[in-house]
Design a protein around this motif. Structure first.
Motif, PDB file in Angstrom:
ATOM      1  N   ASP A   1       0.836  -1.195   0.000  1.00  9.99           N
ATOM      2  CA  ASP A   1       0.000   0.000   0.000  1.00  9.99           C
ATOM      3  C   ASP A   1       0.877   1.253   0.000  1.00  9.99           C
ATOM      4  O   ASP A   1       1.834   1.350   0.757  1.00  9.99           O
ATOM      5  N   TYR A   2       0.510   2.214  -0.840  1.00  8.18           N
ATOM      6  CA  TYR A   2       1.249   3.477  -0.884  1.00  8.18           C
ATOM      7  C   TYR A   2       0.589   4.451   0.090  1.00  8.18           C
ATOM      8  O   TYR A   2      -0.161   5.342  -0.283  1.00  8.18           O
ATOM      9  N   TYR A   3       0.902   4.251   1.366  1.00  4.04           N
ATOM     10  CA  TYR A   3       0.236   5.025   2.411  1.00  4.04           C
ATOM     11  C   TYR A   3       0.821   6.422   2.590  1.00  4.04           C
ATOM     12  O   TYR A   3       0.310   7.236   3.360  1.00  4.04           O
ATOM     13  N   ASN A   4       1.900   6.728   1.864  1.00  5.87           N
ATOM     14  CA  ASN A   4       2.566   8.024   1.991  1.00  5.87           C
ATOM     15  C   ASN A   4       1.651   9.199   1.673  1.00  5.87           C
ATOM     16  O   ASN A   4       1.989  10.345   1.966  1.00  5.87           O
ATOM     17  N   VAL A   5       0.499   8.938   1.065  1.00  8.73           N
ATOM     18  CA  VAL A   5      -0.403  10.023   0.688  1.00  8.73           C
ATOM     19  C   VAL A   5      -1.228  10.539   1.863  1.00  8.73           C
ATOM     20  O   VAL A   5      -1.990  11.489   1.720  1.00  8.73           O
ATOM     21  N   ILE A   6      -1.109   9.932   3.030  1.00  2.94           N
ATOM     22  CA  ILE A   6      -1.830  10.416   4.201  1.00  2.94           C
ATOM     23  C   ILE A   6      -1.334  11.817   4.566  1.00  2.94           C
ATOM     24  O   ILE A   6      -0.172  12.162   4.351  1.00  2.94           O
ATOM     25  N   SER A   7      -2.212  12.648   5.102  1.00  4.65           N
ATOM     26  CA  SER A   7      -1.783  13.986   5.504  1.00  4.65           C
ATOM     27  C   SER A   7      -1.022  13.920   6.819  1.00  4.65           C
ATOM     28  O   SER A   7      -0.995  12.886   7.494  1.00  4.65           O
ATOM     29  N   GLY A   8      -0.390  15.025   7.167  1.00  2.00           N
ATOM     30  CA  GLY A   8       0.461  15.053   8.342  1.00  2.00           C
ATOM     31  C   GLY A   8       1.755  14.293   8.165  1.00  2.00           C
ATOM     32  O   GLY A   8       2.403  13.900   9.139  1.00  2.00           O
ATOM     33  N   TRP A   9       2.162  14.100   6.908  1.00  2.00           N
ATOM     34  CA  TRP A   9       3.308  13.247   6.620  1.00  2.00           C
ATOM     35  C   TRP A   9       4.612  13.801   7.182  1.00  2.00           C
ATOM     36  O   TRP A   9       5.417  13.068   7.759  1.00  2.00           O
ATOM     37  N   THR A  10       4.835  15.086   7.022  1.00  2.00           N
ATOM     38  CA  THR A  10       6.095  15.678   7.477  1.00  2.00           C
ATOM     39  C   THR A  10       6.256  15.529   8.979  1.00  2.00           C
ATOM     40  O   THR A  10       7.329  15.142   9.470  1.00  2.00           O
ATOM     41  N   GLU A  11       5.195  15.808   9.718  1.00  2.00           N
ATOM     42  CA  GLU A  11       5.265  15.748  11.172  1.00  2.00           C
ATOM     43  C   GLU A  11       5.475  14.322  11.674  1.00  2.00           C
ATOM     44  O   GLU A  11       6.246  14.085  12.621  1.00  2.00           O
ATOM     45  N   GLN A  12       4.804  13.350  11.028  1.00  4.07           N
ATOM     46  CA  GLN A  12       4.938  11.974  11.516  1.00  4.07           C
ATOM     47  C   GLN A  12       6.342  11.419  11.314  1.00  4.07           C
ATOM     48  O   GLN A  12       6.770  10.539  12.063  1.00  4.07           O
ATOM     49  N   ARG A  13       7.073  11.920  10.335  1.00 10.70           N
ATOM     50  CA  ARG A  13       8.431  11.424  10.113  1.00 10.70           C
ATOM     51  C   ARG A  13       9.323  11.743  11.321  1.00 10.70           C
ATOM     52  O   ARG A  13      10.127  10.910  11.741  1.00 10.70           O
ATOM     53  N   THR A  14       9.160  12.942  11.864  1.00 15.17           N
ATOM     54  CA  THR A  14       9.892  13.288  13.083  1.00 15.17           C
ATOM     55  C   THR A  14       9.409  12.443  14.258  1.00 15.17           C
ATOM     56  O   THR A  14      10.213  11.943  15.058  1.00 15.17           O
ATOM     57  N   ASN A  15       8.091  12.273  14.355  1.00 15.81           N
ATOM     58  CA  ASN A  15       7.543  11.457  15.450  1.00 15.81           C
ATOM     59  C   ASN A  15       8.070  10.024  15.402  1.00 15.81           C
ATOM     60  O   ASN A  15       8.307   9.399  16.441  1.00 15.81           O
ATOM     61  N   TRP A  16       8.257   9.496  14.183  1.00 18.15           N
ATOM     62  CA  TRP A  16       8.669   8.103  14.024  1.00 18.15           C
ATOM     63  C   TRP A  16      10.072   7.853  14.567  1.00 18.15           C
ATOM     64  O   TRP A  16      10.284   6.939  15.369  1.00 18.15           O
TER      65      TRP A  16
END
Length: 446
Positions: free
Chosen positions: A402-417
Motif C-alpha cells: 500500500d502506498y500510504y505516503n499520501v496520508i496527511s500530516g506526513w512531514t510531522e509523523q516522520r519526526t515522530n517516528w
C-alpha cells in the motif's frame, strides 16, 4: 550593409521584448495586414517552466534535461521549456516561496506526497484526468496502488506518473554464507520469514565476522522508509488504515514487532543508533562493518556497491508469513494552475511526450533509474548496460504494498517516528506506550 544589419538588430529586439514575461509570445503580423483569425497566428511559441527534484538524471548531479527537451522540440517546436533543478534540502522552501509569490512553475516533477496530498489537496494543481483516459488500464496493470496514489480525495488526478520502485534491504552475501545464514533466506524469491531473520542475525552475530549484524538507525528521518517497512512487515502490521485517514503504528502487530526489535537490541543480535541515519548505515554496510542494510534500492546500489568488497544481495523485508509488502516510490508530473490555458495545454503536451511516446517514454524512465508504471513498456533495461544491475530490483516489484505516503500530516509523523524508535530502542521505553504516543501525535496533524 550596415543599414541592413541595423534593421536585423532592431527586429531581434522587437521579438525579444515580445517574448519577455513568460507568456505565450506571438510574432506580430506585418503592419496593414488583416488580423489573423483565432488559432491562425503565423508563428506562436508557448513558454513553460519545469521544476524537478533530483530524480535520477532528471535532476541531481548529472541532469539530462537538455537532451530530453531537445527531443521534445523536434516534435513540438512551438513549445519552449526552461527548467530549474531542486534538491531535497531547500526545494520545498523554494516551492512554498513561489506559491506565496504566485510565481509557481508550470510543471513540477515529484511524488504523490507533494503533488497530490499537499499541493493538490490545497487546490493549487490542475486536474489531469484527461491524460489518464487512455493509460489508466495500462498503469493499473502494473499497480493499482499507483493509480490510487495519484488521485486526490476529490477524485481528481493531480499526478501523471512516469516511474516507480520498491525500497528493499540487502545482505552481505559472503558474510551470510560464511556464517551459515543463507539457509534462512529464499534466494530465488529474495524473501524470508521473521523467524528466519531472527535466526540469521543470531548466526551472523555468533560468527564474529562483522562488528554488528544490523543497525536500526533512528538519528533522523533519512531512510525512514526502511525502518517503517521493517516494523510493519515483521508481523504483517499496517502503518495507516486502508483509506489513509489515520496512523495505525500502535496496532498489536506493530507493537509485537517493536518488542521483538527491542529484545534483539538487548541480546546483541542487532544494534541501534540515535546518531545514524540511512546514509550512515549504508556507509557502514559498504565498509563491511555491518552485514545488513535496511535502506537499499537501485539508486543506493549505484552509489555504494562500488565501495563494497563483497556482494550486496537485495532482499525483501522479513515477514511472519513470508509474503512481504514493500514501501515504494512513485514519481511523475503535476501542473500548477496558473490560470493560463495555453500554458496548461503546452504542459500537458510535454508530459504526454516524455511519459507516453513510444521512443521517449522508456528512455525517460531509464533516466530516472527506476521502473515504468506502464505495463506495456515491459523491461526498459533489457539489452542495456543496466540490465544486470536492475534485474534484481525488478524481481522485487511485485511485492509493492500500500502506498500510504499520501496520508496527511506526513512531514510531522516522520519526526515522530524516529523519536519513537529512539525512546524504544535506545532508551528502553515501553513499546505500546511509545507507539500510542506516536499515533496520538501523528493523528493530531491530520
Amino acid at each position: 550593409m550596415k543599414k541592413f544589419l541595423a534593421l536585423l538588430l532592431s527586429m531581434s529586439l522587437v521579438f525579444g521584448l515580445a517574448a519577455c514575461g513568460g507568456e505565450s509570445a506571438t510574432t506580430p503580423a506585418p503592419e496593414g495586414s488583416a488580423p489573423a483569425e483565432s488559432g491562425e497566428t503565423e508563428a506562436s511559441v508557448t513558454r513553460i517552466t519545469l521544476w524537478t527534484y533530483p530524480i535520477g538524471q532528471w535532476g541531481g548531479t548529472d541532469p539530462q534535461l537538455d537532451t530530453i527537451i531537445a527531443a521534445f522540440n523536434e516534435a513540438h517546436p512551438e513549445i519552449e521549456v526552461s527548467y530549474e533543478l531542486l534538491d531535497y534540502t531547500n526545494g520545498d522552501t523554494q516551492v512554498t516561496s513561489a506559491i506565496t509569490a504566485s510565481n509557481t512553475p508550470d510543471i513540477i516533477m515529484e511524488g504523490p506526497e507533494r503533488l497530490v496530498s499537499n499541493w493538490g489537496a490545497n487546490g493549487l494543481m490542475v486536474d489531469l484526468s484527461d491524460l489518464w483516459a487512455d493509460t489508466e488500464a495500462d498503469i493499473a496493470a502494473t499497480s493499482e496502488a499507483v493509480v490510487s496514489a495519484c488521485k486526490g480525495t476529490d477524485g481528481n488526478y493531480y499526478e501523471y506518473p512516469l516511474c516507480m520502485t520498491t525500497h528493499c534491504m540487502a545482505i552481505n552475501y559472503e558474510v551470510f554464507e560464511q556464517a551459515g545464514a543463507l539457509q534462512y533466506i529464499d534466494e530465488e524469491t529474495r524473501t524470508w520469514t521473521t523467524d528466519g531473520f531472527v535466526k540469521a542475525m543470531e548466526a551472523v552475530a555468533a560468527s564474529g565476522l562483522v562488528s554488528t549484524p544490523a543497525i536500526v538507525y533512528c538519528g533522523g528521518q533519512g531512510g525512514d522508509q526502511g525502518t517503517r517497512a521493517l516494523v510493519n512487515n515483521l508481523y504483517s502490521g499496517t502503518y495507516t488504515n486502508a483509506d489513509h485517514t489515520a496512523y495505525t503504528a500502535n496496532s498489536a502487530e506493530n507493537v509485537e514487532a517493536l518488542t521483538l526489535l527491542q529484545s534483539m537490541v538487548n541480546d546483541g543480535t542487532i544494534s541501534t543508533s540515535a546518531s545514524f541515519q540511512a546514509s550512515d548505515e549504508l556507509q557502514a554496510f559498504a565498509n563491511g562493518t555491518c552485514a545488513v542494510t535496511f535502506a537499499w534500492n537501485a539508486s543506493n546500489k549505484a552509489a555504494y556497491a562500488s565501495q563494497a568488497a563483497f556482494t550486496p544481495f537485495a532482499m525483501a523485508f522479513p515477514s511472519d508469513d513470508g509474503v512481504p509488502e514493500l514501501c515504494g516510490g512513485i514519481w511523475g508530473f503535476g501542473i500548477f494552475n496558473n490560470g493560463d490555458d495555453a500554458k496548461i495545454e503546452a504542459a500537458k503536451t510535454f508530459i504526454k511526450f516524455v511519459c507516453d511516446d513510444a521512443a521517449q517514454g522508456p528512455e525517460s524512465v531509464r533516466l530516472t533509474g527506476f521502473f515504468p508504471v506502464r505495463s506495456s513498456f515491459g523491461d526498459v533495461y533489457a539489452g542495456t548496460d543496466q540490465a544486470e544491475q536492475m534485474s534484481e530490483f525488478q524481481s522485487l516489484m511485485p511485492y509493492l504494498g500500500d502506498y500510504y505516503n499520501v496520508i496527511s500530516g506526513w512531514t510531522e509523523q516522520r519526526t515522530n517516528w524516529f523519536n519513537m524508535l529512539q525512546r524504544i530502542l535506545v532508551s528502553g521505553g515501553d513499546p505500546q506506550t511509545e507507539a500510542d504516543a506516536f499515533v496520538e501525535a501523528s493523528n493530531a496533524n491530520i
